[in-house]
Write a protein that holds these residues in place. Structure first.
Motif, mmCIF file in Angstrom:
data_model
loop_
_atom_site.group_PDB
_atom_site.id
_atom_site.type_symbol
_atom_site.label_atom_id
_atom_site.label_comp_id
_atom_site.label_asym_id
_atom_site.label_seq_id
_atom_site.Cartn_x
_atom_site.Cartn_y
_atom_site.Cartn_z
ATOM 1 N N ALA A 93 0.807 -1.219 0.000
ATOM 2 C CA ALA A 93 0.000 0.000 0.000
ATOM 3 C C ALA A 93 0.841 1.271 0.000
ATOM 4 C CB ALA A 93 -0.944 0.004 1.201
ATOM 5 N N VAL A 94 2.036 1.225 0.575
ATOM 6 C CA VAL A 94 2.854 2.444 0.602
ATOM 7 C C VAL A 94 3.340 2.828 -0.780
ATOM 8 C CG1 VAL A 94 3.585 2.179 2.989
ATOM 9 C CG2 VAL A 94 4.981 1.218 1.178
ATOM 10 N N GLU A 95 3.311 1.909 -1.715
ATOM 11 C CA GLU A 95 3.752 2.189 -3.079
ATOM 12 C C GLU A 95 2.614 2.600 -4.007
ATOM 13 O OE1 GLU A 95 6.898 2.334 -3.963
ATOM 14 O OE2 GLU A 95 7.566 1.690 -1.978
ATOM 15 N N VAL A 96 1.374 2.541 -3.540
ATOM 16 C CA VAL A 96 0.215 2.885 -4.363
ATOM 17 C C VAL A 96 0.102 4.411 -4.456
ATOM 18 C CG1 VAL A 96 -2.301 2.756 -4.522
ATOM 19 C CG2 VAL A 96 -1.004 0.779 -3.760
ATOM 20 N N PRO A 97 -0.027 4.949 -5.671
ATOM 21 C CA PRO A 97 -0.193 6.400 -5.789
ATOM 22 C C PRO A 97 -1.466 6.873 -5.086
ATOM 23 C CG PRO A 97 0.299 5.416 -7.922
ATOM 24 C CD PRO A 97 0.060 4.292 -6.960
ATOM 25 N N TYR A 98 -1.437 8.044 -4.532
ATOM 26 C CA TYR A 98 -2.542 8.691 -3.812
ATOM 27 C C TYR A 98 -2.855 8.026 -2.478
ATOM 28 C CZ TYR A 98 -3.178 10.943 -8.303
ATOM 29 O OH TYR A 98 -2.969 11.630 -9.462
ATOM 30 N N VAL A 99 -2.169 6.978 -2.125
ATOM 31 C CA VAL A 99 -2.310 6.384 -0.796
ATOM 32 C C VAL A 99 -1.013 6.618 -0.048
ATOM 33 C CG1 VAL A 99 -2.702 4.270 0.519
ATOM 34 C CG2 VAL A 99 -3.952 4.645 -1.578
ATOM 35 N N GLY A 100 0.050 6.002 -0.531
ATOM 36 C CA GLY A 100 1.383 6.234 -0.007
ATOM 37 C C GLY A 100 1.542 5.962 1.480
ATOM 38 N N ARG A 101 2.626 6.523 2.023
ATOM 39 C CA ARG A 101 2.940 6.294 3.432
ATOM 40 C C ARG A 101 1.926 6.941 4.357
ATOM 41 N NH1 ARG A 101 8.862 8.485 3.556
ATOM 42 N NH2 ARG A 101 7.781 10.005 2.291
ATOM 43 N N LYS A 102 1.504 8.159 4.015
ATOM 44 C CA LYS A 102 0.563 8.867 4.893
ATOM 45 C C LYS A 102 -0.796 8.188 4.923
ATOM 46 C CE LYS A 102 2.724 13.346 4.312
ATOM 47 N NZ LYS A 102 2.587 14.729 3.800
ATOM 48 N N GLY A 103 -1.290 7.770 3.796
ATOM 49 C CA GLY A 103 -2.578 7.087 3.757
ATOM 50 C C GLY A 103 -2.541 5.748 4.471
ATOM 51 N N THR A 104 -1.458 5.014 4.282
ATOM 52 C CA THR A 104 -1.313 3.730 4.950
ATOM 53 C C THR A 104 -1.246 3.916 6.460
ATOM 54 O OG1 THR A 104 -0.114 2.873 3.035
ATOM 55 C CG2 THR A 104 0.084 1.634 5.069
ATOM 56 N N LEU A 105 -0.514 4.943 6.903
ATOM 57 C CA LEU A 105 -0.437 5.225 8.334
ATOM 58 C C LEU A 105 -1.793 5.639 8.882
ATOM 59 C CD1 LEU A 105 1.274 5.544 10.877
ATOM 60 C CD2 LEU A 105 1.751 7.881 10.142
ATOM 61 N N ALA A 106 -2.537 6.419 8.124
ATOM 62 C CA ALA A 106 -3.855 6.866 8.583
ATOM 63 C C ALA A 106 -4.800 5.668 8.738
ATOM 64 C CB ALA A 106 -4.442 7.880 7.607
ATOM 65 N N VAL A 107 -4.760 4.739 7.800
ATOM 66 C CA VAL A 107 -5.614 3.553 7.896
ATOM 67 C C VAL A 107 -5.179 2.678 9.060
ATOM 68 C CG1 VAL A 107 -6.262 1.412 6.712
ATOM 69 C CG2 VAL A 107 -6.246 3.574 5.460
ATOM 70 N N ALA A 108 -3.881 2.493 9.228
ATOM 71 C CA ALA A 108 -3.385 1.658 10.327
ATOM 72 C C ALA A 108 -3.688 2.284 11.684
ATOM 73 C CB ALA A 108 -1.886 1.427 10.182
ATOM 74 N N ALA A 109 -3.624 3.585 11.784
ATOM 75 C CA ALA A 109 -3.903 4.263 13.054
ATOM 76 C C ALA A 109 -5.394 4.221 13.383
ATOM 77 C CB ALA A 109 -3.435 5.701 12.999
ATOM 78 N N GLY A 110 -6.237 4.069 12.372
ATOM 79 C CA GLY A 110 -7.675 4.034 12.597
ATOM 80 C C GLY A 110 -8.198 2.684 13.045
ATOM 81 N N GLU A 111 -7.355 1.686 13.109
ATOM 82 C CA GLU A 111 -7.802 0.350 13.507
ATOM 83 C C GLU A 111 -8.285 0.349 14.883
ATOM 84 O OE1 GLU A 111 -4.902 -2.608 12.693
ATOM 85 O OE2 GLU A 111 -4.858 -2.148 10.608
#
Length: 84
Positions: free
Chosen positions: A66-84
């Motif tokens: 997911a960190v390599e997906v455009p428009y998701v990246g590291r910040k998006g992946t972190l946001a999803v992981a933090a929302g668990e």
């Protein structure tokens, strides 16, 4: 660079050790303080730890992708992981 790398490795090691010890000894600590469980045996404790570890393997692989997906990246992946 060597100092920061060693510091980072030590921090991740402590986090990994602390979370594992916390999950393994939490039922014991709660039991000694008067909490009753349906089945607080060692078998159930370690079985649950194995289940959590096995589920974590695909989650780590998915996060690595997911960190390599455009428009998701590291910040998006972190946001999803933090929302668990």
């Amino acid at each position: 660079m060597a100092w920061s790398t060693n510091l980072l490795i030590m921090v991740w090691g402590v986090i990994g050790l602390a979370s594992t010890l916390y999950n393994n000894f939490l039922p014991y600590i709660l039991t000694t303080r008067g909490v009753t469980f349906g089945d607080g045996s060692l078998y159930v404790t370690y079985r649950n730890q194995v289940i959590l570890s096995i589920v974590g393997i695909p989650a780590a692989l998915f996060a690595g992708w997911a960190v390599e997906v455009p428009y998701v990246g590291r910040k998006g992946t972190l946001a999803v992981a933090a929302g668990e």
